[in-house]
Design an enzyme around this catalytic site. Structure first.
Site, PDB file in Angstrom:
ATOM      1  N   GLU A 164       0.829  -1.207   0.000  1.00 41.44           N
ATOM      2  CA  GLU A 164       0.000   0.000   0.000  1.00 41.44           C
ATOM      3  C   GLU A 164       0.866   1.259   0.000  1.00 41.44           C
ATOM      4  O   GLU A 164       0.486   2.282  -0.576  1.00 41.44           O
ATOM      5  CB  GLU A 164      -0.935   0.004   1.209  1.00 41.44           C
ATOM      6  CG  GLU A 164      -1.993  -1.079   1.130  1.00 41.44           C
ATOM      7  CD  GLU A 164      -2.832  -1.157   2.384  1.00 41.44           C
ATOM      8  OE1 GLU A 164      -4.047  -0.946   2.288  1.00 41.44           O
ATOM      9  OE2 GLU A 164      -2.265  -1.430   3.464  1.00 41.44           O
TER      10      GLU A 164
ATOM     11  N   LYS B  96     -11.163   4.642   2.181  1.00 37.70           N
ATOM     12  CA  LYS B  96     -10.268   3.975   1.229  1.00 37.70           C
ATOM     13  C   LYS B  96     -11.154   3.268   0.221  1.00 37.70           C
ATOM     14  O   LYS B  96     -11.986   2.433   0.580  1.00 37.70           O
ATOM     15  CB  LYS B  96      -9.364   2.979   1.944  1.00 37.70           C
ATOM     16  CG  LYS B  96      -8.383   2.270   0.998  1.00 37.70           C
ATOM     17  CD  LYS B  96      -7.518   1.265   1.714  1.00 37.70           C
ATOM     18  CE  LYS B  96      -6.430   1.984   2.454  1.00 37.70           C
ATOM     19  NZ  LYS B  96      -5.388   1.041   2.934  1.00 37.70           N
TER      20      LYS B  96
END
Length: 118
Positions: free
Chosen positions: A21, A98
């Site tokens: 990520e 997200k």
């Protein structure tokens, strides 16, 4: 009392606990609501007398650019800066989402909501 909402601020950033990520990044959405006394600015029609939403957007973008493992951390930084920098704000609420999180399933987004008052 008045309310200003910034909805669906789109940001690409690198938050998350996984190393990937931090390298690949992801799309995020931020929703911000502030409350404060807007009666004076309604009379004066002056930007100096109100809560500047351009400044709010700048805070969101700058804090989203600083990597964090948790969305809670980013949300807290946004809340603190809004209250520190915009004295007319009495209450602030933020939702940091997200988009398409890596959960191993079909989830559109995950959102963390936080709020703070003076």
């Amino acid at each position: 009392m008045g309310k200003i909402k910034l909805r669906n601020i789109k940001v690409f950033s690198y938050h998350g606990c996984l190393d990937e990520e931090g390298k690949i990044g992801s799309d995020y959405r931020v929703d911000l609501t502030v409350k404060g006394d807007l009666s004076h600015s309604a009379k004066t029609d002056s930007l100096a007398d109100t809560i500047d939403y351009v400044h709010l957007n700048k805070i969101v973008k700058e804090e989203m650019a600083i990597r964090a493992k948790l969305l809670e951390t980013v949300a807290e930084r946004i809340l603190n800066r809004v209250l520190d920098e915009l004295l007319l704000v009495q209450k602030v609420k933020v939702g940091v989402s997200k988009i398409n999180p890596p959960l191993g399933g079909d989830v559109g987004m995950v959102t963390v909501y936080r709020s703070k008052s003076r």
